[in-house]
Structures are given as structure tokens and as C-alpha cells.
Write a protein that holds these residues in place. Structure first.
Motif, PDB file in Angstrom:
ATOM      1  N   ALA A  21      63.302 -38.229 -53.975  1.00 47.62           N
ATOM      2  CA  ALA A  21      63.161 -39.484 -54.727  1.00 47.62           C
ATOM      3  C   ALA A  21      62.131 -40.400 -54.078  1.00 47.62           C
ATOM      4  N   THR A  22      61.405 -41.106 -54.912  1.00 46.44           N
ATOM      5  CA  THR A  22      60.403 -42.059 -54.466  1.00 46.44           C
ATOM      6  C   THR A  22      60.467 -43.289 -55.367  1.00 46.44           C
ATOM      7  N   ASP A  23      59.986 -44.416 -54.860  1.00 45.92           N
ATOM      8  CA  ASP A  23      59.944 -45.617 -55.700  1.00 45.92           C
ATOM      9  C   ASP A  23      58.533 -45.849 -56.244  1.00 45.92           C
ATOM     10  N   LYS A  24      57.667 -44.849 -56.106  1.00 42.25           N
ATOM     11  CA  LYS A  24      56.304 -44.966 -56.616  1.00 42.25           C
ATOM     12  C   LYS A  24      56.298 -44.845 -58.130  1.00 42.25           C
ATOM     13  N   GLU A  25      55.237 -45.390 -58.742  1.00 52.34           N
ATOM     14  CA  GLU A  25      55.037 -45.203 -60.175  1.00 52.34           C
ATOM     15  C   GLU A  25      54.799 -43.727 -60.413  1.00 52.34           C
TER      16      GLU A  25
ATOM     17  N   GLU B  40      40.409 -39.419 -55.225  1.00 54.32           N
ATOM     18  CA  GLU B  40      41.132 -38.181 -55.433  1.00 54.32           C
ATOM     19  C   GLU B  40      41.429 -37.483 -54.113  1.00 54.32           C
ATOM     20  N   SER B  41      40.509 -37.575 -53.152  1.00 52.69           N
ATOM     21  CA  SER B  41      40.733 -36.901 -51.883  1.00 52.69           C
ATOM     22  C   SER B  41      41.852 -37.570 -51.081  1.00 52.69           C
ATOM     23  N   GLU B  42      42.190 -38.795 -51.420  1.00 50.41           N
ATOM     24  CA  GLU B  42      43.271 -39.483 -50.731  1.00 50.41           C
ATOM     25  C   GLU B  42      44.639 -39.050 -51.238  1.00 50.41           C
ATOM     26  N   LYS B  43      44.691 -38.298 -52.322  1.00 50.66           N
ATOM     27  CA  LYS B  43      45.948 -37.778 -52.829  1.00 50.66           C
ATOM     28  C   LYS B  43      46.426 -36.649 -51.929  1.00 50.66           C
ATOM     29  N   THR B  44      47.732 -36.575 -51.783  1.00 56.93           N
ATOM     30  CA  THR B  44      48.312 -35.472 -51.021  1.00 56.93           C
ATOM     31  C   THR B  44      49.288 -34.705 -51.908  1.00 56.93           C
ATOM     32  N   GLU B  45      49.434 -33.443 -51.625  1.00 51.99           N
ATOM     33  CA  GLU B  45      50.356 -32.597 -52.383  1.00 51.99           C
ATOM     34  C   GLU B  45      51.799 -33.037 -52.121  1.00 51.99           C
ATOM     35  N   VAL B  46      52.605 -32.965 -53.152  1.00 47.62           N
ATOM     36  CA  VAL B  46      54.027 -33.277 -53.042  1.00 47.62           C
ATOM     37  C   VAL B  46      54.795 -31.962 -53.095  1.00 47.62           C
TER      38      VAL B  46
ATOM     39  N   CYS C 145      50.875 -31.904 -58.664  1.00 41.72           N
ATOM     40  CA  CYS C 145      52.004 -32.719 -58.227  1.00 41.72           C
ATOM     41  C   CYS C 145      51.546 -33.353 -56.913  1.00 41.72           C
ATOM     42  N   THR C 146      50.918 -34.534 -57.062  1.00 38.32           N
ATOM     43  CA  THR C 146      50.296 -35.207 -55.924  1.00 38.32           C
ATOM     44  C   THR C 146      50.695 -36.674 -55.907  1.00 38.32           C
ATOM     45  N   GLU C 147      50.370 -37.328 -54.784  1.00 38.72           N
ATOM     46  CA  GLU C 147      50.670 -38.749 -54.658  1.00 38.72           C
ATOM     47  C   GLU C 147      49.637 -39.425 -53.781  1.00 38.72           C
ATOM     48  N   ASP C 148      49.551 -40.735 -53.961  1.00 42.42           N
ATOM     49  CA  ASP C 148      48.822 -41.574 -53.013  1.00 42.42           C
ATOM     50  C   ASP C 148      49.779 -42.672 -52.593  1.00 42.42           C
ATOM     51  N   GLU C 149      49.280 -43.775 -52.116  1.00 41.90           N
ATOM     52  CA  GLU C 149      50.159 -44.830 -51.613  1.00 41.90           C
ATOM     53  C   GLU C 149      51.024 -45.468 -52.699  1.00 41.90           C
TER      54      GLU C 149
END
Length: 133
Positions: free
Chosen positions: A125-129, A25-31, A88-92
Motif C-alpha cells: 500500500a502507498t498513499d501516492k496518486e 522518466e528516468s527518475e521512475k523506479t520499478e514497483v 508498474c513504476t513510481e516516483d516521489e
């Protein structure tokens, strides 16, 4: 004594598991996002929302370099509802979008008419799931 050793070992496994989860969870960053008001939403997307507003919605809509994340809560018995962005967060690999429906306050005179609360946020836009909760 053997039984307590097993419980201790299981406790250690649970602590280790929860520690790993916190690390993920700490590896997530705010979008960065913008809440899109109805006049700022492309006409085609506005029509899709209008068509589907009576049921719960979790949609992703692309428009060039913009991605719209849509969360609708379907038909509610009265007015006075609002929606808050919880995450509203993301990881790799994944983008998470989570919202909360907030009911009418007692002191607010909720409309007797049904309402169809929905929220649209606009991101790059992102190509992430994308996971919408």
C-alpha cells in the motif's frame, strides 16, 4: 534567413523539452508486484470485479497493508485474450500502472463464447496518486 533561425530555435526548444521528459522518466523506479490469481483475491474484491466485468475497469482497492490494482477490458467477443503489465513504476508523488490487452493468436482456437479479461496485481500500500492507463 530569419525563418530558419525561428525553426532552429523551435527545434532547440523541442529538444530541450524532450530531454526534460526523459529525465523525469528516468527518475521512475520499478514497483515490485505480484499478479493475484482469482483464489488469492479477497472475496469482497472478487465480487466487485464480477459485478463490473462487462465494462472497462480501472480500480484501486485497499486491504490493510496491501493495495490491489485492477484493470479490466470489458466484454470481448471471444476467449483467448491475455493481459500483460507494461509498466508498474513510481516516483516521489505518483504510481503508474499500465497494461496491454493481447488478442487471441491465430493458431489458438479462440472460444466462441464472450470473455471478460481482467488482471489484478498486488503491491504494498502507498498513499501516492495512482494512475491506471
Amino acid at each position: 534567413m530569419h525563418r530558419s533561425a525561428v525553426i532552429f530555435a523551435l527545434s532547440g526548444i523541442l529538444l530541450f523539452s524532450s530531454g526534460c521528459q526523459r529525465q523525469e522518466e528516468s527518475e521512475k523506479t520499478e514497483v515490485e508486484y505480484t499478479v493475484a490469481m482469482s483464489g488469492e483475491i479477497p472475496d469482497e474484491l472478487a465480487a466487485i470485479i464480477e459485478e463490473n466485468k462487462e465494462k472497462e475497469m480501472r480500480l484501486v482497492w485497499m486491504d490493510g497493508n496491501d493495495m490491489y490494482l485492477i484493470r479490466g477490458y470489458g466484454k470481448q467477443a471471444t476467449g483467448g485474450y491475455s493481459i500483460a503489465v507494461a509498466e508498474c513504476t513510481e516516483d516521489e508523488e505518483t504510481l503508474w500502472f499500465d497494461t496491454r490487452l493481447i488478442g487471441p493468436q491465430k493458431e489458438d482456437a479462440a472460444s466462441a463464447e464472450p470473455s471478460y479479461p481482467w488482471l489484478v496485481v498486488k503491491i504494498t500500500a502507498t498513499d501516492k496518486e495512482v494512475v491506471i492507463e
